[in-house]
Design a protein around this motif. Sequence first.
Motif, PDB file in Angstrom:
ATOM      1  N   ARG A   1       7.322   7.257 -69.673  1.00 22.17           N
ATOM      2  CA  ARG A   1       5.868   7.178 -69.434  1.00 22.17           C
ATOM      3  C   ARG A   1       5.148   7.970 -70.517  1.00 22.17           C
ATOM      4  NH1 ARG A   1       4.411   7.786 -63.039  1.00 22.17           N
ATOM      5  NH2 ARG A   1       5.514   9.778 -63.235  1.00 22.17           N
ATOM      6  N   THR A   2       4.228   7.307 -71.167  1.00 24.54           N
ATOM      7  CA  THR A   2       3.378   7.993 -72.125  1.00 24.54           C
ATOM      8  C   THR A   2       2.576   9.066 -71.394  1.00 24.54           C
ATOM      9  OG1 THR A   2       3.182   5.952 -73.394  1.00 24.54           O
ATOM     10  CG2 THR A   2       1.534   7.660 -73.820  1.00 24.54           C
ATOM     11  N   PRO A   3       2.442  10.274 -71.950  1.00 22.38           N
ATOM     12  CA  PRO A   3       1.693  11.328 -71.265  1.00 22.38           C
ATOM     13  C   PRO A   3       0.316  10.849 -70.805  1.00 22.38           C
ATOM     14  CG  PRO A   3       2.809  12.256 -73.160  1.00 22.38           C
ATOM     15  CD  PRO A   3       3.025  10.772 -73.214  1.00 22.38           C
ATOM     16  N   GLY A   4       0.012  11.121 -69.550  1.00 18.19           N
ATOM     17  CA  GLY A   4      -1.274  10.733 -68.982  1.00 18.19           C
ATOM     18  C   GLY A   4      -1.299   9.337 -68.395  1.00 18.19           C
ATOM     19  N   ARG A   5      -0.210   8.579 -68.564  1.00 21.48           N
ATOM     20  CA  ARG A   5      -0.150   7.218 -68.035  1.00 21.48           C
ATOM     21  C   ARG A   5       0.669   7.184 -66.754  1.00 21.48           C
ATOM     22  NH1 ARG A   5      -0.057   3.574 -72.591  1.00 21.48           N
ATOM     23  NH2 ARG A   5      -1.821   4.105 -73.931  1.00 21.48           N
ATOM     24  N   GLU A   6       0.295   6.294 -65.857  1.00 17.46           N
ATOM     25  CA  GLU A   6       1.045   6.092 -64.621  1.00 17.46           C
ATOM     26  C   GLU A   6       2.167   5.084 -64.817  1.00 17.46           C
ATOM     27  OE1 GLU A   6       2.261   6.654 -60.809  1.00 17.46           O
ATOM     28  OE2 GLU A   6       0.565   7.725 -61.710  1.00 17.46           O
TER      29      GLU A   6
END
Length: 561
Positions: free
Chosen positions: A334-339
Amino acid sequence: MTVAAPGPVFSLWEIPFSRRGSWFGFSPVVAEKTYAREVHLVSHQTGMHPILKLVPDAETAVTATPHLLTWSGGGGRIDLAYESADTVRVRGRGLGLRLLAADPVLTPFSGPYFYQDPVDGSYVFTVYQTGRRYRITLLGGEAGHLGAQAPGAAERGVVLRGEWEIAIEEYETARAPYTSTGPFEQVAEAVRTEFDAFTAAVAPWRSDRTPAAGLAAYVVWSATVRPAGFVTRPAVLMSKHWMDKVWSWDHCFNAIALSRGLPELAWDQFRLPFDHQDAAGALPDSVAHSEILYNFVKPPVHGWALRRLPPAPDPAGTYRSLERWTAFWLDARRTPGRELPHYQHGNDSGWDNATTFDPERVVETADLAAFLVLQMRELARLAPDPGASARWTGQADRMRDALLSELWDGERFVARGAHSGRTWAGSSLLDLIPIVLGEELPRPVRAALASRIERHLTAFGPATELPASEHYQDDGYWRGPIWAPSTVLIEDGLRRSGYPELADDVGARFRALCEKSGFAENFDARTGEGLRDRAYTWTASAYLILAADHERRTGRAPGDG
């Protein structure tokens, strides 16, 4: 009354002759899309390796059934049957045979070495490619030999004429001289009995309405190997052609097909990749006899599959393994800040070259999120305490909501680049796989997905690329051909989404396709022709799954399991 169909007859140029437990088979297919004139003994220890070629004295016709391989011609015949997983018996009546090394060249680091054993008089090939020995013991008649102890390039092998019988064994370094377990007819009949029992277990519902059930059972049964090397459990390989591995989503479909009649073997299939789960929780891309690959992963269909399996024999262990596999996607993908998680390449999705990945390779896709929602639902069900169950339920809810709010554009699911953040709509069936969420999706979303799935349908089932697309290719791997796993997932999702008639249609078309074209790796969506590897177990398992479900829904299947 359901009547068992007779044992299937099959073409050796499509399906190898082998038996459950064995690591070798007999086939003219000696490498990927490479066919020899003669039938070969082909081993799958350390990879796919042709070892011996079997050359009759006259032109022959070859006939294969699950328990017997026969060459007929020149006024005689040769019969071959498995005596055990590592031993075959071969006999000739009026037809000679030369058993020759498939590779004529011996070097210090490759090829076969051939000699006559002074202990028991047997003939032995020791082969660098597999690291195994192949012993030929004469049981009756007379034998000559060619090229014993010859260096370099030479014709090496055993020559048999008249009436004769031999045993061929695959083994490691040494074993006691061969001892027969009984006459040839008894050996062949024992294999017939074993296969019939397997078929009765996995397809008790078979009848003339399901004409490919016996052959589907054979494809799965004959591709099963005993534990060896990195294969830690009895395992159904994808094929005993060149796709001789277990990939970490293929195994789920084989497990489901086996689950009602042979639950222990089904759980072996499910658990095998988890035996090699890495420190991050990821499953390997594939497991073979002498190789484990971690360069890619495969999609997390395991929660979806658990819905179709019997109760886990080790619920706590199953929970821990599934928890670690899910955490891998949540923590490492998961890309940081993404759900929403992402695939790093199309290979991670199992749809290697699907057009969804044309704009970018590192992509957040709707199918991945949908699979993880189902997986987290299963974790909530298996959780050891109410707190853990509630946490997984909450995470599943958040991911489902993010899927709908971030990747649903009002008409379709889009993909999003993990780096760029841009989105695009595609023409791949992969984008419609979120139908597996069924009743979790709002009714308008289900309706839109079902409508788009209909546009992918050909006479033979759902094409993996929209047939009207400029990117469609008849033999384009995941860019057009029909595949078994996508068909099973689509059929199941449609049924749980409230579209049983469309699900029935998808299932019926695929069953008819297999009855027409066998169990290929994939199929030309326009013609129904089988493509690539022609003896693929997840295709056979898909037929068994869909046929069994259809027979049960129509009330024609006996109680099983």
